[in-house]
Design a protein around this motif. Structure first.
Motif, PDB file in Angstrom:
ATOM      1  N   ASN A  74       0.860  -1.167   0.000  1.00 33.29           N
ATOM      2  CA  ASN A  74       0.000   0.000   0.000  1.00 33.29           C
ATOM      3  C   ASN A  74       0.904   1.226   0.000  1.00 33.29           C
ATOM      4  O   ASN A  74       2.072   1.132  -0.397  1.00 33.29           O
ATOM      5  CB  ASN A  74      -0.924  -0.042   1.221  1.00 33.29           C
ATOM      6  N   LYS A  75       0.389   2.368   0.452  1.00 36.31           N
ATOM      7  CA  LYS A  75       1.198   3.586   0.546  1.00 36.31           C
ATOM      8  C   LYS A  75       1.193   4.097   1.977  1.00 36.31           C
ATOM      9  O   LYS A  75       1.153   5.304   2.228  1.00 36.31           O
ATOM     10  CB  LYS A  75       0.658   4.647  -0.419  1.00 36.31           C
ATOM     11  N   ASN A  98       5.608  -0.826   2.101  1.00 37.69           N
ATOM     12  CA  ASN A  98       4.901   0.410   2.404  1.00 37.69           C
ATOM     13  C   ASN A  98       5.940   1.503   2.637  1.00 37.69           C
ATOM     14  O   ASN A  98       7.089   1.352   2.206  1.00 37.69           O
ATOM     15  CB  ASN A  98       3.970   0.193   3.606  1.00 37.69           C
ATOM     16  N   ASN A 118      10.460  -1.088   3.847  1.00 32.51           N
ATOM     17  CA  ASN A 118       9.874   0.144   4.368  1.00 32.51           C
ATOM     18  C   ASN A 118      11.004   1.134   4.613  1.00 32.51           C
ATOM     19  O   ASN A 118      12.100   0.959   4.048  1.00 32.51           O
ATOM     20  CB  ASN A 118       9.086  -0.164   5.652  1.00 32.51           C
TER      21      ASN A 118
END
Ligand SMILES: *[C@@H]1O[C@H](CO)[C@@H](O)[C@H](O)[C@H]1NC(C)=O
Ligand SMILES: *[C@@H]1O[C@H](CO)[C@@H](O)[C@H](O)[C@H]1NC(C)=O
Length: 219
Positions: A74-75, A98, A118
């Motif tokens: 996702n973001k 992410n 990340n």
């Protein structure tokens, strides 16, 4: 779709948008930008390949049956630090791919944490974050900016993946107990430190309690 499988009211909008199967809810690849309300009895929640940017404190509140949350790709750049803390059954959290810089606080029931790919630096991991997770088996933190091995690690741990971080050194007692040569850390058979600027030959005593020597680069 039959009503009541999840104890959810017939026509819960999330089960029209997502696929609800038994107690699992699949919301993959739906262009979601936030976590939708999910039925209270959900045990497994998947929302991979969406556009979620933030995890709110209220998103998973009172989801007392949740065992697995998968938010891969996702973001997400911010997670409320207590968003997962009150989940009594949570065992697996996958938030790989992410943009988070802070790993949120997690309950002691965790068995798998995957926060690979990340922006987590060492400041992004709580002090003694994993100490009380006595069932933790898999800790995956590949492709972040971590510059030390997070300690202490519970004896239950089987796999520690820290490839492609910035770890430059470790202590002789990072994994083992130099005061007790009978101490054996049987479970920890899979340590990956390749892609870090660390010279594993500098700490020859650090692996004596392990079933296998960590994998690192030959530097
Ligand atoms: C997060 O919660 C705040 C209120 O605390 C709300 O204003 C905001 O819309 C929520 N964001 C999402 C993505 O649900
Ligand atoms: C790695 O450490 C060993 C043992 O201290 C040393 O002999 C070796 O030269 C070191 N390698 C590098 C590239 O610094």
């Amino acid at each position: 779709m039959s009503p009541g499988i999840l104890g959810a009211p017939w026509g819960m909008p999330t089960c029209l948008l997502c696929t609800c199967l038994g107690s699992s809810v699949y919301c993959d690849d739906l262009k979601l930008d936030s976590v939708p309300p999910i039925p209270k009895d959900t045990t497994h929640f998947y929302a991979r390949y969406n556009r979620i940017t933030k995890i709110n404190k209220s998103d998973f509140a009172f989801m007392n049956k949740l065992k697995r949350i998968d938010l891969t790709a996702n973001k997400i750049s911010s997670i409320d630090d207590t968003a997962f803390l009150g989940l009594p059954e949570l065992e697996e959290l996958v938030i790989r791919e992410n943009h988070i810089s802070q790993l949120p606080a997690l309950p002691e029931t965790m068995t798998l944490i995957d926060a690979s790919h990340n922006n987590i630096g060492s400041k992004g991991i709580h002090n003694e974050a994993f100490k009380d997770m006595t069932s933790l088996l898999y800790l995956y933190l590949t492709d972040n900016h971590i510059d030390y091995i997070p300690l202490p690690l519970p004896d239950s741990l089987r796999s520690l993946h820290l490839q492609r971080n910035n770890i430059q050194s470790m202590l002789e007692d990072t994994f083992c107990n130099l005061k007790d040569f009978n101490y054996i850390r049987n479970a920890l058979e899979d340590i990956r430190l390749d892609g870090n600027p660390i010279n594993l030959s500098r700490t020859p005593q650090a692996y004596i309690c392990l079933p296998r020597i960590p994998i690192g680069d030959l530097i």
